[in-house]
Motif scaffolding. Structure first.
Motif, PDB file in Angstrom:
ATOM      1  N   UNK A 164       0.842  -1.201   0.000  1.00 10.60           N
ATOM      2  CA  UNK A 164       0.000   0.000   0.000  1.00 10.60           C
ATOM      3  C   UNK A 164       0.870   1.240   0.000  1.00 10.60           C
ATOM      4  N   UNK A 165       0.434   2.265  -0.695  1.00 10.97           N
ATOM      5  CA  UNK A 165       1.230   3.482  -0.786  1.00 10.97           C
ATOM      6  C   UNK A 165       1.098   4.342   0.463  1.00 10.97           C
ATOM      7  N   UNK A 166       0.145   4.052   1.335  1.00  7.47           N
ATOM      8  CA  UNK A 166      -0.025   4.862   2.533  1.00  7.47           C
ATOM      9  C   UNK A 166       0.672   4.268   3.756  1.00  7.47           C
ATOM     10  N   UNK A 167       1.562   3.294   3.554  1.00  8.65           N
ATOM     11  CA  UNK A 167       2.338   2.748   4.661  1.00  8.65           C
ATOM     12  C   UNK A 167       3.310   3.815   5.150  1.00  8.65           C
ATOM     13  N   UNK A 168       3.478   3.911   6.456  1.00  2.00           N
ATOM     14  CA  UNK A 168       4.372   4.915   7.017  1.00  2.00           C
ATOM     15  C   UNK A 168       5.256   4.297   8.086  1.00  2.00           C
ATOM     16  N   UNK A 169       6.362   4.957   8.325  1.00  2.00           N
ATOM     17  CA  UNK A 169       7.284   4.570   9.385  1.00  2.00           C
ATOM     18  C   UNK A 169       7.508   5.807  10.242  1.00  2.00           C
TER      19      UNK A 169
END
Length: 106
Positions: free
Chosen positions: A43-48
């Motif tokens: 998914x392009x909305x994955x964040x760290x």
């Protein structure tokens, strides 16, 4: 504990720690009962998010990288003291410094 990585076949996942021959069998599709790999893209909305403590450590390392001055005379003195057996370790000072560092990080 197995870790499931979406998009990877069972042979590629970190949770599969079987023998090499078992992994090759699974990779060729000779295993029954396992569902096929899900090849959906991440998914392009994955964040760290990096913690504030880690960010502070990263900043301090960046600030000190220009201060890589080494007192070669002091290093030579310490090496000589270690070699001749006269170097003394102050356990209490080391413990105090470790506690100071722990209080900064924790």
């Amino acid at each position: 504990m197995a870790i499931d990585f979406p998009g990877l076949s069972p042979a590629q996942s970190a949770g599969n720690r079987g023998k090499v021959s078992e992994q090759q069998t699974q990779a060729t599709g000779n295993n029954t009962g396992n569902k096929p790999a899900d090849n959906t893209p991440a998914r392009s909305d994955d964040t760290v998010r990096i913690s504030d403590t880690a960010q502070a450590l990263q900043r301090s390392v960046g600030e000190n990288s220009g201060n890589a001055d080494v007192d070669s005379n002091r290093v030579a003195q310490i090496k000589a003291a270690i070699e001749d057996g006269s170097y003394k370790i102050d356990n209490e000072r080391i413990a105090d410094r470790m506690l100071q560092l722990d209080s900064l990080l924790g």
